[in-house]
Write an enzyme that holds these catalytic residues in place. Structure first.
Site, mmCIF file in Angstrom:
data_model
loop_
_atom_site.group_PDB
_atom_site.id
_atom_site.type_symbol
_atom_site.label_atom_id
_atom_site.label_comp_id
_atom_site.label_asym_id
_atom_site.label_seq_id
_atom_site.Cartn_x
_atom_site.Cartn_y
_atom_site.Cartn_z
ATOM 1 N N GLU A 75 15.078 -6.679 5.855
ATOM 2 C CA GLU A 75 14.271 -6.363 4.939
ATOM 3 C C GLU A 75 15.101 -5.764 3.575
ATOM 4 O OE1 GLU A 75 11.440 -6.877 5.466
ATOM 5 O OE2 GLU A 75 10.699 -6.289 7.408
ATOM 6 N N TYR A 121 0.631 17.850 -1.737
ATOM 7 C CA TYR A 121 1.959 17.447 -1.580
ATOM 8 C C TYR A 121 2.212 15.933 -1.496
ATOM 9 C CZ TYR A 121 1.645 22.356 -0.425
ATOM 10 O OH TYR A 121 1.395 23.725 -0.703
#
Length: 215
Positions: A75, A121
């Site tokens: 990746e 958050y």
């Protein structure tokens, strides 16, 4: 202890913490960080977050050449896309975390803003999370898709695959990807229960107070 030695140990400790708490499994997931000399340290292909060896991390120089360590994760295009398009990126982490993947399988997701605004958050740590389509593992097109965002997003969700988050350092990237996973878990737990998300005004208040990029 040199800065690079400390970084190697930090990457392996953080990865093991994620693995031990079930945020990724088997040989899934990959992590990288910018070295003090401008290169990269990257988890090797086929490695487990629970058993990374600091001495065997893949090392790249500042020109992108693999110069030491085991063969890197397949990746790499995902990682380099974030480093190349976001100058503040000091680390990238990619997980196959269960709740975020499950949420990506469901109909009705907002591709431009994958996570519902349930708490402040996730907004503070992630901004908007872009939902990307299904790619084969290791497909360089994933990196192309991230480059197409022109550095505007620090986090993406690969449908049927897992989240990828860039941060200023490994700790920040790991904290943010954990927040992504926990928000996805909240979304699944409250699905169909008439949960009340933050209002547009409340979201904007968070964006303004914490100087979040929200485009």
């Amino acid at each position: 202890m040199s800065d690079e030695t400390r970084l190697r140990e930090d990457l392996c400790l953080l990865a093991k913490s994620l693995f031990d708490r079930g945020l990724t499994h088997g040989s899934t997931g990959n992590i990288s960080a910018r070295t003090p000399d401008g290169g990269l340290l990257v988890s090797p292909t086929g490695s487990s977050f629970g058993r990374l060896d600091p001495a065997r991390l893949s090392k790249f120089d500042d020109q992108g050449n693999h110069i030491a360590g085991d063969r890197p994760t397949k990746e790499m295009p995902l990682h380099t896309a974030f480093y190349d398009t976001r100058g503040t990126t000091g680390a990238v982490v990619h997980l196959h975390s269960t709740h975020s993947v499950a949420l990506s399988l469901l109909d009705g997701a907002d591709e431009d803003n994958f996570l519902p605004p349930l708490t402040p958050y996730a907004i503070m740590q992630l901004g908007k999370v872009k939902l990307l389509p299904v790619f084969l593992p290791g497909d360089p097109a994933m990196g192309d898709a991230v480059r197409g965002l022109a550095g505007k997003r620090s986090a993406v969700m690969l449908a049927h695959h897992g989240p990828v988050v860039a941060g200023k350092d490994p700790q920040a990237a790991c904290n943010a990807i954990e927040e992504l996973e926990e928000t996805a878990k909240l979304a699944l737990l409250t699905r169909g229960m008439n949960a009340r998300p933050l209002t547009d005004d409340q979201v904007q208040a968070v964006v303004t107070k914490f100087d979040v990029k929200w485009d």
